[in-house]
Design an enzyme around this catalytic site. Structure first.
Site, PDB file in Angstrom:
ATOM      1  N   SER A 262      54.881  16.890  63.344  1.00 46.37           N
ATOM      2  CA  SER A 262      55.887  17.955  63.288  1.00 46.37           C
ATOM      3  C   SER A 262      56.881  17.003  64.301  1.00 46.37           C
ATOM      4  O   SER A 262      56.700  16.149  64.954  1.00 46.37           O
ATOM      5  CB  SER A 262      55.683  19.094  64.132  1.00 46.37           C
ATOM      6  OG  SER A 262      55.236  18.945  65.615  1.00 46.37           O
ATOM      7  N   LYS A 263      58.126  17.591  64.511  1.00 44.50           N
ATOM      8  CA  LYS A 263      59.406  16.923  65.133  1.00 44.50           C
ATOM      9  C   LYS A 263      59.008  17.080  66.462  1.00 44.50           C
ATOM     10  O   LYS A 263      59.017  16.219  67.210  1.00 44.50           O
ATOM     11  CB  LYS A 263      60.587  17.480  64.739  1.00 44.50           C
ATOM     12  CG  LYS A 263      61.643  16.905  65.435  1.00 44.50           C
ATOM     13  CD  LYS A 263      63.021  17.739  65.385  1.00 44.50           C
ATOM     14  CE  LYS A 263      64.090  17.294  65.946  1.00 44.50           C
ATOM     15  NZ  LYS A 263      64.111  17.275  67.455  1.00 44.50           N
ATOM     16  N   ARG A 264      58.191  18.293  66.849  1.00 42.24           N
ATOM     17  CA  ARG A 264      57.738  18.423  68.358  1.00 42.24           C
ATOM     18  C   ARG A 264      56.744  17.172  68.910  1.00 42.24           C
ATOM     19  O   ARG A 264      56.885  16.717  69.948  1.00 42.24           O
ATOM     20  CB  ARG A 264      57.293  19.864  68.446  1.00 42.24           C
ATOM     21  CG  ARG A 264      56.891  20.085  69.827  1.00 42.24           C
ATOM     22  CD  ARG A 264      56.373  21.532  70.287  1.00 42.24           C
ATOM     23  NE  ARG A 264      56.270  21.708  71.401  1.00 42.24           N
ATOM     24  CZ  ARG A 264      55.071  21.572  71.958  1.00 42.24           C
ATOM     25  NH1 ARG A 264      53.942  21.341  71.344  1.00 42.24           N
ATOM     26  NH2 ARG A 264      55.024  22.215  73.520  1.00 42.24           N
ATOM     27  N   ASP A 267      58.992  14.208  69.483  1.00 38.76           N
ATOM     28  CA  ASP A 267      59.834  14.474  70.644  1.00 38.76           C
ATOM     29  C   ASP A 267      59.081  14.265  71.732  1.00 38.76           C
ATOM     30  O   ASP A 267      59.298  13.375  72.752  1.00 38.76           O
ATOM     31  CB  ASP A 267      60.383  15.864  70.721  1.00 38.76           C
ATOM     32  CG  ASP A 267      61.380  15.925  69.757  1.00 38.76           C
ATOM     33  OD1 ASP A 267      62.012  15.000  68.857  1.00 38.76           O
ATOM     34  OD2 ASP A 267      61.963  17.125  69.310  1.00 38.76           O
TER      35      ASP A 267
END
Length: 497
Positions: A262-264, A267
């Site tokens: 995921s993008k999380r 990040d």
């Protein structure tokens, strides 16, 4: 169905294209090129509520950046225009009505409130509501209402949807090119909406109709679509159409632990999951991209190719043409692929070293406004084997333009002495006469001075490096001196004396 392979990449314009989507596009492209087939690009924007301005152009730019060329579709055109589903809206109703006429689908007039009430009733009984072969007999649709009433409701413009009439007791079986045989009982599939009340098709109807009309022979897509595949098989059967081959690609997994990337995760890990930087038009939030982070497109392609596929050989570095030759669907893994950003960086290092100095210099010329093209190429040649990303060359080249203000104390304390100082003094005095000033002539002059002084070159090189750069280690010193220029080298030598 066409004998020529025809594949499609069909993203939704709902934001930035995830790197997993780029991998899907890549596998479609490799398969099409290897088989002499065609690659189509279709935009699936049936859900207008999720449409994001700029997303379609982003998709086109991302595909172009990694070198995926489209044969037909958005940005190219072709015999099946339009390739944007929202512009094909007028044709889907006819196909849905055909299914109603052949008793494969039906009109449903249930309001959202009535369906909510039904859900709550089921929840109170401890089960989940499904609009299916059992519950449809208790709901408001053309299977339970008299024909005259159905016609009157439609004539009056009453909102309604068209649902697929899923058979009550049927085994849906198909062979996936990656996962082998898939078996699902029809009781596990609900009567999906095919045409919404606003006249727009759902993804399922539009997807199947468009794939059929566009002659798609192979549907290569992510594993997340596998649960929808039995429904799509049913739709092909309901229309009486030959269906394409299915190949469902493995998920991209987060670098550590379980679950989908995921993008999380990105990040937290400090890496991108989008091919290009994306600025959200609603919030202004900027998400980093592989391109802007300094990844070369050929490195990203090679990295993505190996996320779920392996050639079965020891070779790791592939050009796009080599990937096309080596690629095959039967070498794609079923298991999810771990997203290892360290491997992506390794690929980038290798491809950076393979790139010509002038092509990297072209990328960086704006960062060296006061330097000539030849000087930037020299800087690239000096440093490209020592970095992972092109922009690191800019950071690591600062010592060429800025004289040191601090010197490595350990080297100066242990290796700087009167003999070394004498060599540096003599070298500074000899350099004005060196013409032309190149790495080679600078080295010859240094050899001459150390020979005359009777001191081994090895005793001088590290202190000399510290005097000129401030650091105990670094790239080729003579080439560094050539880039600094003779006057700057002499200034730095005399400054320390």
């Amino acid at each position: 169905m066409s004998t020529q392979v025809r594949v499609r990449f069909a993203p939704s314009p709902t934001g930035a294209l995830h790197i997993g989507g780029v991998r899907t596009a890549l596998y479609n492209y490799l398969f099409a090129r290897q088989t002499g087939g065609k690659m189509l690009l279709r935009i699936e924007d049936t859900d207008q509520n999720r449409f994001v301005p700029g997303a379609e152009n982003y998709i086109l730019e991302a595909l172009a950046w990694v070198g995926i060329t489209i044969d037909e579709g958005i940005g190219v055109g072709g015999p099946h225009e339009p390739y944007r589903q929202s512009e094909r809206k007028h044709m889907y109703r006819d196909f849905a009505e055909t299914l109603v006429a052949t008793d494969k689908a039906y009109y449903a007039f249930d309001t959202p409130e009535e369906l909510d009430e039904m859900r709550q009733t089921f929840e109170k009984q401890g089960s989940a509501f499904q609009y299916n072969s059992i519950t449809r007999t208790r709901l408001k649709n053309s299977l339970t209402l008299p024909l005259e009433e159905v016609q009157a409701r439609i004539a009056a413009g009453e909102p309604h949807v068209i649902r697929l009439k899923v058979p009550a007791k049927e085994e849906i079986r198909f062979k996936d090119l990656i996962r082998e045989w898939v078996n699902v009982h029809s009781s596990q599939i609900d009567d999906k909406v095919l045409l919404k009340a606003d006249g727009m098709p759902t993804y399922h109807l539009a997807n199947v109709v468009d794939d059929h009309l566009m002659g798609i022979t192979h549907v290569i897509r992510g594993e997340e679509w596998l649960p929808s595949a039995p429904l799509h098989v049913l739709l092909y059967q309901s229309f009486g159409w030959e269906r394409p081959e299915f190949a469902h690609l493995p998920l991209l997994l987060k670098p550590e632990g379980n679950g989908k990337l995921s993008k999380r995760d990105a990040d937290l890990g400090g890496f991108p999951v989008f091919p290009l930087e994306w600025k959200d038009p609603a919030t202004g939030t900027v998400a980093r991209g592989f391109r802007e982070d300094g990844y070369l497109p050929e490195a990203v392609v090679n990295f993505l190719a190996f996320l779920g596929w392996n050639p079965g050989t020891e070779q790791e570095m592939f050009t796009m043409d080599e990937l096309i030759t080596a690629f095959s669907l039967d070498k794609i893994h079923k298991a999810g692929a771990r997203f290892d950003i360290a491997k992506a960086k390794w690929f980038n290092q290798q491809y950076l070293r393979q790139r010509s100095d002038d092509s990297i210099a072209e990328l960086l010329k704006a960062s060296f406004p006061a330097s000539t093209a030849e000087q930037v190429q020299s800087i690239v040649h000096l440093l490209k084997d020592r970095v992972t990303f092109p922009q690191e060359i800019v950071e690591q080249s600062k010592f060429l333009f800025e004289a040191p203000t601090q010197y490595d104390e350990q080297v100066m304390n242990s290796k700087w002495n009167a003999d070394v100082a004498g060599v540096v003094q003599a070298y500074a005095e000899a350099l004005p006469a060196v013409e032309p000033f190149t790495a080679e002539t600078a080295k010859e002059a240094l050899h001459k001075v150390t020979d005359e002084k009777g001191i081994k070159l090895g005793k001088v090189m590290q202190p000399l490096r510290v005097v000129l750069t401030g650091a105990a280690a670094g790239p080729d010193l003579m080439l560094s001196m050539e880039i600094m220029g003779k006057a700057e080298v002499i200034n730095r030598l005399t400054k320390v004396l």
